[in-house]
Design an enzyme around this catalytic site. Sequence first.
Site, PDB file in Angstrom:
ATOM      1  N   ASP A 178      79.589  84.060  -1.096  1.00 38.19           N
ATOM      2  CA  ASP A 178      80.495  84.689  -2.055  1.00 38.19           C
ATOM      3  C   ASP A 178      79.568  85.627  -2.807  1.00 38.19           C
ATOM      4  O   ASP A 178      78.783  85.175  -3.652  1.00 38.19           O
ATOM      5  CB  ASP A 178      81.127  83.667  -2.997  1.00 38.19           C
ATOM      6  CG  ASP A 178      82.117  84.345  -3.941  1.00 38.19           C
ATOM      7  OD1 ASP A 178      81.849  85.490  -4.347  1.00 38.19           O
ATOM      8  OD2 ASP A 178      83.150  83.742  -4.259  1.00 38.19           O
ATOM      9  N   HIS A 179      79.608  86.907  -2.471  1.00 40.46           N
ATOM     10  CA  HIS A 179      78.527  87.779  -2.969  1.00 40.46           C
ATOM     11  C   HIS A 179      78.532  87.908  -4.490  1.00 40.46           C
ATOM     12  O   HIS A 179      77.533  88.296  -5.077  1.00 40.46           O
ATOM     13  CB  HIS A 179      78.535  89.137  -2.255  1.00 40.46           C
ATOM     14  CG  HIS A 179      79.677  90.015  -2.632  1.00 40.46           C
ATOM     15  ND1 HIS A 179      80.933  89.848  -2.141  1.00 40.46           N
ATOM     16  CD2 HIS A 179      79.741  91.068  -3.472  1.00 40.46           C
ATOM     17  CE1 HIS A 179      81.727  90.764  -2.652  1.00 40.46           C
ATOM     18  NE2 HIS A 179      81.028  91.513  -3.467  1.00 40.46           N
ATOM     19  N   HIS A 241      86.136  84.718  -5.524  1.00 42.74           N
ATOM     20  CA  HIS A 241      85.320  85.249  -6.624  1.00 42.74           C
ATOM     21  C   HIS A 241      85.792  84.749  -7.997  1.00 42.74           C
ATOM     22  O   HIS A 241      84.995  84.260  -8.796  1.00 42.74           O
ATOM     23  CB  HIS A 241      85.336  86.778  -6.629  1.00 42.74           C
ATOM     24  CG  HIS A 241      85.088  87.375  -5.274  1.00 42.74           C
ATOM     25  ND1 HIS A 241      84.088  86.939  -4.450  1.00 42.74           N
ATOM     26  CD2 HIS A 241      85.718  88.366  -4.594  1.00 42.74           C
ATOM     27  CE1 HIS A 241      84.108  87.641  -3.332  1.00 42.74           C
ATOM     28  NE2 HIS A 241      85.082  88.503  -3.391  1.00 42.74           N
TER      29      HIS A 241
END
Length: 489
Positions: A178-179, A241
Site C-alpha cells: 500500500d504505497h 489507503h
Amino acid sequence: MDTKQQALFIIFGGTGDLAKRKLYPSLFELYKKGFLRDNFAVIGTARRPWTDEYFQEVVREAVTAEHESEEDVANFAQHFYYQSHNVNDTEHYVTLRKLAQQLDQKYHIGGNRLFYLAMSPRFFGTIAKHLKSQHIVTDNGYNRLIIEKPFGHDLTSAKELNNAIGSYFTEKSVFRIDHYLGKEMIQNIAAVRFGNNLFRSLWNNRYIDNIQITLSEALGVEERAGYYETAGALRDMVQNHILQIVSLLTMNMPASYTESDIRREKLDALKALQVYTPEQVKNNFVRAQYTGTNELKGYRQEEKIADDSRTETFVAGKLFVNNENFAGVPIYIRTGKRLAKKTTRIDIVFKDIPKNIFGSAKLGKNILTIIVEPKGEIYLQMNVKQIGQDFGLQVQKMDLLQVKDNKVQIPEAYEKLILDALRGNATNFTHWEEVAYSWKFVDAIRSTWDQQQDSLAEYASGSMGPKVADDLLVRDGHKWVFTVNGEEN
Ligand code: NAD
C-alpha cells in the site's frame, strides 16, 4: 545497519506502467545510495518479445534525468535482463529458472529472490504456483513475494486470492504494497503521536472533536478507465489507503515500534471499525460522479466509460472506530477524482475550550494538520494575542515541519518500501487480516449501494464534491477544514 543488499528481482509485468514509472526509478535510487551495487540483478518478464538490449534501453530511459550521471545510468542498466514470458505457460518458467540460476551465480547473490508481481491480480495465483512447482524459489536464500493492489474486489474474492497465494507462500513472505504506507508524512503519524507527550495525552475522545481525511485528485480517470469502471472510488481508495490511515490515527500505542507490535494495534483498530447496517450506510456514506464543464469531460463522456455508468468517482463518509480512545469521535473521509486540488491531508480538530473567558472574542479551533501531498507539512493552529495595546485574539498556524520537495530529502514511497522488503521488514505492508477487516467494512457499504440505485449524486469537475458530502458534517455542527477556497477555521 545492513546497507548493501544481495538480491535477484524478478519483475512480472516488466514492460508495464508501474515498472517504468515507479519500480525502475526506485531501484536506481537504491543503487545510487549504495543499497544495491554489485550483487543484484533484475529479470523483467512480460509477454512482449524484447531483447536484453532493448529492455536495458527502456530502463535507461525510465531513470534518465538531467542531473543523473550517464555512467551511473549505464552501469545500473547492465544489471537488467529480459525474458519474454506468458505467465500461463509452464515452459517459460523453466527458462526463467535457468536464467535466474545463471544470474545468481554471476552476481554472487546467494539465493535471495524478490518476486514483484506488477500485473493484474488475476495472475497472482498462477504465478505463485509456478514459482513453487518449477523450483524458482530457492533453498539457500529468502523468497519474498511483493504484490500490488487491488487485493480482491470484496472479502470473498480477497479470500480466494489469499488462499491461492497462501498455498505456496507463507504470510511472512508476502509483502502487500500500500504505497501510502511508504510515504514520509504517513510515517510521521506515528512519530507525532508517540514521540510527543503533548499529543499522546490529547489523542483521544476527551480532546479530539473530529478527524478529517481528504485524498483528492485533480485529474479525471485518465488511462485507468477499464479498471476504474469495475472498482470505483470506494474500492480503489477507501478499502486500502484511507482505512490504513484511519488505523494509524486511531490505534493504541504499540509496545514498541516494531512490525509485530504495530501490526497488532493496527489490526485492533480495524476490528473496532463500526460495520454499518444498510440504514446506517444511507445516513453516513455518500457517493457521486463528476460531470463535465466547457473544457473537461464528465465521467460518462470519458473514453472506455459506459454512457450510463454508475461507478462512483467520489466517496465521502463518516465512520467510527469504537475502541476505548476513539469511540464517539466522527472520522470524516472523502476521496475523489476531478476535484479542485490534488492533495492528501489529515486534519485533527480538537474540541473547543469548555469556557471562553474572552467575552465576545471568537476563539479559533486547535487543529493539527498533516499534509502528505503535494508538499509534506505539519502545522498546528492556535489562538494567540494580537500584538498591540488592546487585548484581541488571532489565529496562528505554527509550523512543525515543512519538507522541501527534494528527492534526496524525501525518498519516493516505492523506494522506501522496496528497501524494507529487501530487509525483510513488513511494518509498512498490509497484513492479510488487515485486508480482511477492511473488506468487511467496505462490503457493507458496497452491497447497500448496489441495492440503492438512487444514491449516486453528481458534482461539478473542479469542485470539492457534492453538497451531500458537506451536509454529512454540517448536520453534526462541523465543516470541512479544507474547502474549495482553501482553509477555513
Ligand atoms: P500495465 O497494464 O501497464 O502492465 C501490465 C504488465 O503485465 C505488462 O508488462 C504486460 O505485458 C504484462 N502482462 C499482461 N498479461 C500477461 C501475461 N499473460 N503474461 C505475462 N505478462 C503479462 O499495468 P500497470 O499499470 O503497470 O499495473 C500493474 C499492477 O499494479 C496492477 O495490478 C495495478 O492494479 C497495480 N498498480 C498500478 C499502479 C500504477 O501506477 N500503474 C498503481 C497501483 C497499483
